[in-house]
Design a protein around this motif. Structure first.
Motif, PDB file in Angstrom:
ATOM      1  N   GLU A   1      24.241  63.719  -9.437  1.00 23.58           N
ATOM      2  CA  GLU A   1      25.087  64.859  -9.084  1.00 23.58           C
ATOM      3  C   GLU A   1      26.364  64.874  -9.920  1.00 23.58           C
ATOM      4  O   GLU A   1      26.858  65.935 -10.314  1.00 23.58           O
ATOM      5  N   LYS A   2      26.900  63.692 -10.174  1.00 19.93           N
ATOM      6  CA  LYS A   2      28.116  63.606 -10.992  1.00 19.93           C
ATOM      7  C   LYS A   2      27.848  64.109 -12.408  1.00 19.93           C
ATOM      8  O   LYS A   2      28.673  64.816 -13.015  1.00 19.93           O
ATOM      9  N   ALA A   3      26.680  63.744 -12.959  1.00 17.52           N
ATOM     10  CA  ALA A   3      26.346  64.167 -14.324  1.00 17.52           C
ATOM     11  C   ALA A   3      26.187  65.685 -14.390  1.00 17.52           C
ATOM     12  O   ALA A   3      26.610  66.343 -15.354  1.00 17.52           O
ATOM     13  N   LEU A   4      25.588  66.251 -13.350  1.00 20.11           N
ATOM     14  CA  LEU A   4      25.423  67.712 -13.330  1.00 20.11           C
ATOM     15  C   LEU A   4      26.787  68.414 -13.353  1.00 20.11           C
ATOM     16  O   LEU A   4      26.996  69.382 -14.096  1.00 20.11           O
ATOM     17  N   SER A   5      27.711  67.907 -12.571  1.00 20.44           N
ATOM     18  CA  SER A   5      29.032  68.563 -12.533  1.00 20.44           C
ATOM     19  C   SER A   5      29.782  68.348 -13.845  1.00 20.44           C
ATOM     20  O   SER A   5      30.527  69.211 -14.307  1.00 20.44           O
TER      21      SER A   5
ATOM     22  N   PRO B   1      18.199  65.086 -15.037  1.00 23.88           N
ATOM     23  CA  PRO B   1      17.342  66.026 -15.778  1.00 23.88           C
ATOM     24  C   PRO B   1      17.632  65.976 -17.278  1.00 23.88           C
ATOM     25  O   PRO B   1      18.784  65.871 -17.695  1.00 23.88           O
ATOM     26  N   GLU B   2      16.586  66.104 -18.079  1.00 18.14           N
ATOM     27  CA  GLU B   2      16.745  65.913 -19.518  1.00 18.14           C
ATOM     28  C   GLU B   2      17.698  66.952 -20.126  1.00 18.14           C
ATOM     29  O   GLU B   2      18.477  66.641 -21.023  1.00 18.14           O
ATOM     30  N   SER B   3      17.660  68.167 -19.603  1.00 23.10           N
ATOM     31  CA  SER B   3      18.542  69.219 -20.138  1.00 23.10           C
ATOM     32  C   SER B   3      20.013  68.827 -20.013  1.00 23.10           C
ATOM     33  O   SER B   3      20.835  69.173 -20.850  1.00 23.10           O
ATOM     34  N   VAL B   4      20.315  68.092 -18.969  1.00 21.45           N
ATOM     35  CA  VAL B   4      21.698  67.642 -18.773  1.00 21.45           C
ATOM     36  C   VAL B   4      21.989  66.437 -19.660  1.00 21.45           C
ATOM     37  O   VAL B   4      23.044  66.339 -20.285  1.00 21.45           O
TER      38      VAL B   4
END
Ligand SMILES: [Ca+2]
Ligand SMILES: [Ca+2]
Ligand SMILES: [Ca+2]
Ligand SMILES: [Ca+2]
Ligand SMILES: [Ca+2]
Ligand SMILES: [Ca+2]
Ligand SMILES: [Ca+2]
Ligand SMILES: [Ca+2]
Ligand SMILES: [Ca+2]
Ligand SMILES: [Ca+2]
Ligand SMILES: [Ca+2]
Ligand SMILES: [Ca+2]
Lengths: 192, 192, 192, 192, 192, 192
Positions: free
Chosen positions: C137-141, C164-167
């Motif tokens: 979740e931290k990486a997404l933000s 997720p790879e896109s992130v």
């Protein structure tokens, strides 16, 4: 072993008698001091009444410093710590007052406390010794732990007769009205 | 890796053994000091009993500063911080007393603590080591983490036999009565 | 705009990554200092664990002042304020530890922090970086906010594969064991 | 009359805009200072977030004292009091941040605040102005009180269109990103 | 007799008017000062709002010390005590603000307060007098106690008409906007 | 014996009269002082109203130090401790005010208090004596304890007639308006 009497006379450790819903117990009250700024620390899961009792004992000692042969400016040169093991057991009530005062005087004068003496009694600012509860249970625990002398408030002298004779025979009971008497009995004489 | 033993002997970090409803665990107790005004800070979500335990350990060290080769006015020249990671895990109880005292002496003397030593025991103001609970679970976690030596209170010596033999074989158990013995075992000798 | 990355490298402001039941978020941690008396102020509706985390970061910085090129008596010449906007949002947990330490070092040395760097990790008194939760979740933000580099605890390296790879493609992940590595990555070099 | 705008430009009193479940209101934020020992007092039934907001405003002013033409040792020669009447009304939230900072600068520099200016916005330690809620209700109360200029966070510029046109016509809205802009607008020029 | 007006003009004691669910009452607010270290003590079972009100009154007096003929370093040479008998009765609210300020000025200047004057009004840091509630009930109690003059906030002038004529006839009502007017009315002239 | 009157005139111990749901009782209020830093300590499980009452008594004594023949800088050379045994009994209410003030004056001047005098009355900062409740029950307990003189507030003079004649005959009732009268009656004359 923990729960039995000290193996030697101690400086800064006096033996009190506690009374809880679970019965009587002995309580080792420890005092130490070291170079500091005049702070007083109280630990051992002490309730509010027992903390106030320690403050009364401390004030008594400070107001009588000279007569007790304590350097009168100790209050600004040392920090003082009063601790009552075991640290996880909650403790409360005023009846450890004279025990705390005795341990304080012992730590600050360097005079040892007789290992076979236990005590119980509330202390006032004037050094008066006020009555306590649970003398019978306290005497039983003193007997189990191997104590020989019990210092108690004069107002509790009437309760001695309720203690079983088998216990009474192994213990000397000394009723007192003032802390001066407690110190006379509990502290080892300097020439000893 | 967190949860395993240190990779090197550390100054100011001692390994304690904790026992909770979730079983045993090892606990790294960290102490640091730096120029300051004599403040003591305690962090790591410590309960009241564990905070008082740290204060007892601190008073023991202050009252014995000279014998421990600690500069006697450290208390007014430094601030001292005792921290127990992980910071979000609540911790309580008196059994980290000797671990805290050992980490304090290590930080203030600069002597390292042996990485393979774990310990458990309540400390009193006189440096006495009082019994603790959960020795079996603590030994299991010590074994899992890779420790080799367990310092424990003499009053818990009788509990060693309840530890599974597979665990007992990999660990040396050293019962002690006083903090002096703990320091003798846990601190690296200066000539080493 | 609030919620996006800084427009310029900042002195005294580091970007942390938070994880709540509502998902991940970035957190700007601000530090300022000014002539004072050595007080540390913590604001931003911080819970107890996060406050203790800030104290651990502060002690780490004080104990390493000389190596970090910080005037060793800064602790008595300045007041220090750590604030985490937005002021009405409750925040807690230990994972901002290394972010707070980085912002402190930046404020006290005057070295700027790279605007594209975000970070997460508990800090100990010895500067160790301990594992945290919610890395995905931290990486997404971080990705949403426009960050490019994520500093994370080595013990969380295994969690990168769940992102997720896109992130993952737009972010560089740098696992660390010690705060020294964090400072090396996040602070702008003096010759830059 | 209480609840309307000031009759004259004031030193140390700025007009904020509040938003509660009962609607919008204007808030007179008062600051005074006098010879003292560096204490900061906060009164007016302020909640925790609003108190922290005042501390952030105070730290911003202290860290920029020189640029703001404030004697850099004011923090140890004066006591400062921030009060928000009416004293019986509970107040909270971060949106008074820039109002408090403006009143502080006014009190410490002796420069008056324009009586027709109201403002709303969270402040950070770096003087950033963060978004707030309830702009529509705040604008209505500003209009009722007779204000002419509203300073608001740039991030709230998009909310202006939701304000009824009859209210918008009588008010000038000035979006800002930093406290420097607020002071430029709200403080009376020295040559005036 | 307690509950009636003073028998003589008093230094450091002003008469306030209180309004509770039980009706109106008069309140004697006492202030004393003596050599000390700059502490302010507030007693009389005062709620939070009334304590903050006293702090606002105190700050007003400190910020105007010179104009009020008060030695400007009184704040570090004296301790000040504000007490509101009867000690067992809970009291709260901001409306005693001007009464507290008047008693403070009286104590610090040694000028007596006219015994026939009662007053009610919230005070701000700038000495403004803000409106209060319960004027009718307050006037009834003032009448019963034997007061002759009521100082009230200008914003409450409209409420005078709701007071029964029999009460209004025996009392002079003086609406004010600022504490300066209160002091002009309530303090005995020095030449008297 | 505890619960009866003192055996001798005492310095620093005055006898108050308490009234609880369990009836009347006598209360020994103890004061001691010793070299210190100006701290005031209050113990004996005192409720908030009784603590404030002690602070009012203390302020009265400090503001009248010179007239009372007390060294005017005692407040910075001594610590003062007010204690009310028995330590485990909760106590509250303002009616011990004059008793506390009397014990304070006795301790600080070294003048003894007549052992046969009991007293009850709230004290104000100006030394006024305000009315109290439970006079009948208090008189009964005074009679049982062996007191001879009761000092009471003038406003309670009307309640004397409700006391049974058998009790009234053995006691002298002295109504007072001010603490000066209390001290005149209760303190032993210096030439005695
Ligand atoms: Ca007890
Ligand atoms: Ca014997
Ligand atoms: Ca434990
Ligand atoms: Ca070994
Ligand atoms: Ca966290
Ligand atoms: Ca990169
Ligand atoms: Ca708000
Ligand atoms: Ca305009
Ligand atoms: Ca009111
Ligand atoms: Ca008139
Ligand atoms: Ca009472
Ligand atoms: Ca007589």
């Amino acid at each position: 072993r923990y729960g039995l009497i000290e193996e030697e006379n101690q400086i800064g450790a006096a033996t009190g008698l506690a009374y809880t819903t679970a019965g009587g117990d002995i309580l080792s009250i420890e005092v130490t001091h070291y170079p500091g700024k005049g702070n007083l620390k109280l630990t051992g899961k002490l309730g509010g009444v027992m903390q106030e009792s320690a403050q009364a004992a401390f004030s008594y000692v400070r107001s009588r410093a000279e007569q007790l042969n304590i350097d009168s400016d100790f209050y600004e040169k040392y920090d003082i710590h009063i601790h009552v093991p075991a640290g996880a057991t909650p403790k409360d009530g005023p009846s450890a007052g004279i025990t705390i005062a005795t341990a304080l005087v012992s730590s600050l004068t360097g005079r040892a406390i007789r290992r076979e003496v236990g005590m119980t009694g509330e202390i006032t600012l004037r050094g008066r010794v006020l009555p306590i509860g649970g003398l019978k249970e306290k005497a039983l625990s003193a007997h189990r732990a191997g104590l020989r002398t019990i210092i108690l408030p004069e107002d509790n002298e009437k309760d001695i007769e309720n203690i079983p004779e088998s216990v009474r025979e192994g213990l000397e009971f000394i009723p007192v009205k003032h802390l001066d008497e407690v110190l006379e009995i509990a502290l080892v004489k300097e020439e000893e």
